[in-house]
Design a protein around this motif. Structure first.
Motif, mmCIF file in Angstrom:
data_model
loop_
_atom_site.group_PDB
_atom_site.id
_atom_site.type_symbol
_atom_site.label_atom_id
_atom_site.label_comp_id
_atom_site.label_asym_id
_atom_site.label_seq_id
_atom_site.Cartn_x
_atom_site.Cartn_y
_atom_site.Cartn_z
ATOM 1 N N PRO A 1 -27.401 -20.682 51.989
ATOM 2 C CA PRO A 1 -27.925 -21.866 51.491
ATOM 3 C C PRO A 1 -28.575 -22.519 50.862
ATOM 4 C CG PRO A 1 -25.821 -21.468 53.300
ATOM 5 C CD PRO A 1 -26.728 -20.698 53.460
ATOM 6 N N ALA A 2 -30.181 -21.932 51.938
ATOM 7 C CA ALA A 2 -31.808 -22.627 52.324
ATOM 8 C C ALA A 2 -32.589 -21.514 50.635
ATOM 9 C CB ALA A 2 -31.624 -22.516 53.358
ATOM 10 N N LEU A 3 -32.020 -20.633 50.910
ATOM 11 C CA LEU A 3 -32.950 -20.126 49.253
ATOM 12 C C LEU A 3 -31.619 -20.038 48.363
ATOM 13 C CD1 LEU A 3 -31.930 -16.162 50.373
ATOM 14 C CD2 LEU A 3 -34.048 -17.727 50.861
ATOM 15 N N THR A 4 -30.705 -20.648 48.072
ATOM 16 C CA THR A 4 -30.207 -21.055 47.312
ATOM 17 C C THR A 4 -30.842 -22.538 46.597
ATOM 18 O OG1 THR A 4 -27.526 -20.203 47.645
ATOM 19 C CG2 THR A 4 -27.787 -22.047 46.040
ATOM 20 N N LEU A 5 -30.897 -23.412 47.398
ATOM 21 C CA LEU A 5 -31.160 -24.758 47.156
ATOM 22 C C LEU A 5 -33.399 -24.655 46.901
ATOM 23 C CD1 LEU A 5 -29.631 -27.631 49.668
ATOM 24 C CD2 LEU A 5 -29.710 -27.378 46.813
ATOM 25 N N GLY A 6 -33.486 -23.540 48.239
ATOM 26 C CA GLY A 6 -35.046 -23.702 47.973
ATOM 27 C C GLY A 6 -36.177 -23.038 46.708
ATOM 28 N N THR A 7 -34.515 -21.697 46.040
ATOM 29 C CA THR A 7 -35.357 -20.973 45.093
ATOM 30 C C THR A 7 -36.147 -21.870 43.460
ATOM 31 O OG1 THR A 7 -33.729 -20.377 44.593
ATOM 32 C CG2 THR A 7 -34.990 -19.307 45.961
ATOM 33 N N SER A 8 -34.605 -22.843 43.679
ATOM 34 C CA SER A 8 -35.648 -24.320 42.303
ATOM 35 C C SER A 8 -36.225 -24.233 42.470
ATOM 36 C CB SER A 8 -34.499 -24.630 41.921
ATOM 37 O OG SER A 8 -33.428 -25.181 42.709
ATOM 38 N N SER A 9 -36.448 -25.305 43.537
ATOM 39 C CA SER A 9 -37.281 -26.541 44.373
ATOM 40 C C SER A 9 -39.249 -25.649 43.993
ATOM 41 C CB SER A 9 -37.255 -26.953 45.628
ATOM 42 O OG SER A 9 -35.576 -28.087 44.741
ATOM 43 N N ALA A 10 -38.779 -23.836 44.556
ATOM 44 C CA ALA A 10 -39.288 -23.654 44.507
ATOM 45 C C ALA A 10 -40.463 -23.597 43.343
ATOM 46 C CB ALA A 10 -39.646 -21.980 45.182
ATOM 47 N N ALA A 11 -39.588 -23.212 42.374
ATOM 48 C CA ALA A 11 -40.417 -22.912 41.417
ATOM 49 C C ALA A 11 -41.242 -23.774 40.485
ATOM 50 C CB ALA A 11 -39.136 -22.290 40.038
ATOM 51 N N ILE A 12 -40.142 -25.197 40.310
ATOM 52 C CA ILE A 12 -40.966 -26.477 39.909
ATOM 53 C C ILE A 12 -41.823 -26.677 40.902
ATOM 54 C CG2 ILE A 12 -40.781 -29.017 40.230
ATOM 55 C CD1 ILE A 12 -37.821 -28.838 39.888
ATOM 56 N N ILE A 13 -41.867 -26.406 42.563
ATOM 57 C CA ILE A 13 -43.456 -26.576 43.032
ATOM 58 C C ILE A 13 -44.405 -25.150 42.749
ATOM 59 C CG2 ILE A 13 -44.376 -26.560 45.230
ATOM 60 C CD1 ILE A 13 -42.119 -27.396 46.705
ATOM 61 N N THR A 14 -44.243 -23.915 42.712
ATOM 62 C CA THR A 14 -44.856 -23.540 41.606
ATOM 63 C C THR A 14 -46.186 -23.887 40.652
ATOM 64 O OG1 THR A 14 -43.856 -21.509 42.903
ATOM 65 C CG2 THR A 14 -45.274 -21.107 40.702
ATOM 66 N N ARG A 15 -44.918 -23.998 39.664
ATOM 67 C CA ARG A 15 -46.090 -24.531 38.513
ATOM 68 C C ARG A 15 -46.652 -26.748 38.402
ATOM 69 N NH1 ARG A 15 -42.508 -23.163 33.774
ATOM 70 N NH2 ARG A 15 -43.236 -24.816 32.668
ATOM 71 N N MET A 16 -46.103 -27.567 39.538
ATOM 72 C CA MET A 16 -47.219 -28.365 39.272
ATOM 73 C C MET A 16 -48.037 -27.999 40.582
ATOM 74 S SD MET A 16 -47.258 -30.969 39.545
ATOM 75 C CE MET A 16 -46.320 -31.607 38.783
ATOM 76 N N THR A 17 -48.903 -27.020 41.197
ATOM 77 C CA THR A 17 -49.259 -26.345 42.408
ATOM 78 C C THR A 17 -50.375 -25.789 41.047
ATOM 79 O OG1 THR A 17 -48.462 -26.208 44.402
ATOM 80 C CG2 THR A 17 -50.133 -24.861 44.323
ATOM 81 N N ARG A 18 -49.975 -25.091 40.677
ATOM 82 C CA ARG A 18 -50.988 -23.792 39.799
ATOM 83 C C ARG A 18 -51.681 -25.304 38.428
ATOM 84 N NH1 ARG A 18 -50.687 -22.021 34.458
ATOM 85 N NH2 ARG A 18 -51.362 -19.943 33.703
ATOM 86 N N SER A 19 -50.904 -25.329 37.837
ATOM 87 C CA SER A 19 -51.216 -26.818 36.805
ATOM 88 C C SER A 19 -52.512 -27.817 38.478
ATOM 89 C CB SER A 19 -50.245 -28.232 36.559
ATOM 90 O OG SER A 19 -50.746 -28.940 35.526
ATOM 91 N N SER A 20 -52.083 -28.628 39.064
ATOM 92 C CA SER A 20 -53.107 -29.676 40.148
ATOM 93 C C SER A 20 -54.339 -28.601 39.778
ATOM 94 C CB SER A 20 -51.787 -29.760 40.745
ATOM 95 O OG SER A 20 -53.586 -30.796 41.466
ATOM 96 N N MET A 21 -54.234 -27.374 40.553
ATOM 97 C CA MET A 21 -55.646 -26.558 41.043
ATOM 98 C C MET A 21 -56.223 -26.596 39.618
ATOM 99 S SD MET A 21 -55.895 -25.909 44.434
ATOM 100 C CE MET A 21 -56.846 -24.339 44.276
#
Length: 294
Positions: A162-182
């Motif tokens: 369940p944690a992987l199911t919920l977390g991976t989609s949010s990880a994708a959004i956080i990855t894109r935001m972190t890359r853009s901000s950095m």
């Protein structure tokens, strides 16, 4: 909160079905149904019912009783909310562990092979529905490999899928935001100055760049936590977790309207509290924000 209560109450009010008939059953006499409708105030005009609902919620902290169990809605939700909160927290933890480091590496190695692969995976993660991903994980890890259980939420093994199911989609959004901000920060003059002074690259990235890029990252993490509280609805149903989401799905099927209204209202309140905490956290991350109010 008033807007959320108005929209949900309106949707439930105009949904086909007679709550009194549902409570008493299809074989109940018409006289009993009429009596129960009068007792519950279901014959009152729409605005009268809504004002009464808001008044009871604000003044008496009473958001109704379940049609099915006759228990207070708040009691039903409070008994299941810890599992939903735990699932959302684990999902955010997975998202941060996967998303933030990947975004930082992608920004420092822009247009590299790692960056291209990470962005493709992030696009897939954003596009993939949670319920479909959960079913795929069950087929792979539970049915085919037999490594992890497909239901429950009591042991560590039961929490992984369940944690992987919920977390991976949010990880994708956080990855894109972190890359853009950095990427925006690493092009600043003070980063070039730090490098010109001979600072180690890890110090430049972690001490100078990441700290100044944290505000957008914290914002999106807080928003994702709020979304996961609501997004856990289907995930809880797939993995048979006794949380608020599964309670709401079951209540929609049985037309237990007070539970649906209370569940949405409860998640909206939690979302608002999370956003408030994120706003307060800004002051601890960025001293410039804190200094404005001194």
């Amino acid at each position: 909160m008033l807007g959320v209560s108005f929209i949900v109450f309106t949707m439930m009010y105009f949904t086909p079905g007679d709550p009194a008939r549902i409570m008493l059953g299809e074989s109940a006499p018409e006289a009993e149904v009429v009596r129960l409708r009068e007792e519950l105030g279901l014959d009152d005009p729409y605005l009268v019912q809504y004002v009464r609902y808001v008044k009871n919620a604000v003044v008496h902290q009473d958001i109704g009783r379940s049609y099915a169990t006759k228990r207070l809605v708040f009691t039903e939700i409070a008994s299941r909310f810890p599992n939903t909160l735990k699932l959302a927290a684990l999902g955010v933890l997975v998202a941060v562990i996967l998303g933030v480091p990947t975004g930082i590496i992608s920004a420092t190695k822009q247009y590299s092979l790692f960056d291209n692969i990470a962005m493709v995976l992030a696009l897939v993660g954003v596009s993939m529905p949670n319920f479909w991903q959960g079913l795929l994980l069950i087929i792979l890890f539970s049915i085919n490999l037999g490594w992890l259980p497909s239901s429950g939420f009591d042991s560590f093994k039961q929490m992984i899928l369940p944690a992987l199911t919920l977390g991976t989609s949010s990880a994708a959004i956080i990855t894109r935001m972190t890359r853009s901000s950095m990427l925006e920060v690493v092009r600043q003059d003070y980063i070039r100055t730090a490098r010109a002074k001979g600072q180690v690259e890890s110090v430049v990235i972690n001490q100078h760049a990441l700290k100044n890029a944290l505000i957008p990252i914290i914002t999106v993490i807080g928003l994702q936590f709020g979304y996961l509280l609501g997004g856990a609805v289907l995930t809880e149903s797939i993995f048979s977790i006794t949380g608020v989401g599964r309670l709401m799905v079951d209540s929609i099927k049985s037309r237990d309207y007070p539970i649906v209204q209370g569940g949405v209202l409860f998640i909206a309140i939690t979302f608002s509290i999370v956003n408030l905490c994120v706003d307060i956290l800004y002051a601890f991350v960025d001293p410039r924000i804190k200094s404005q109010y001194k």
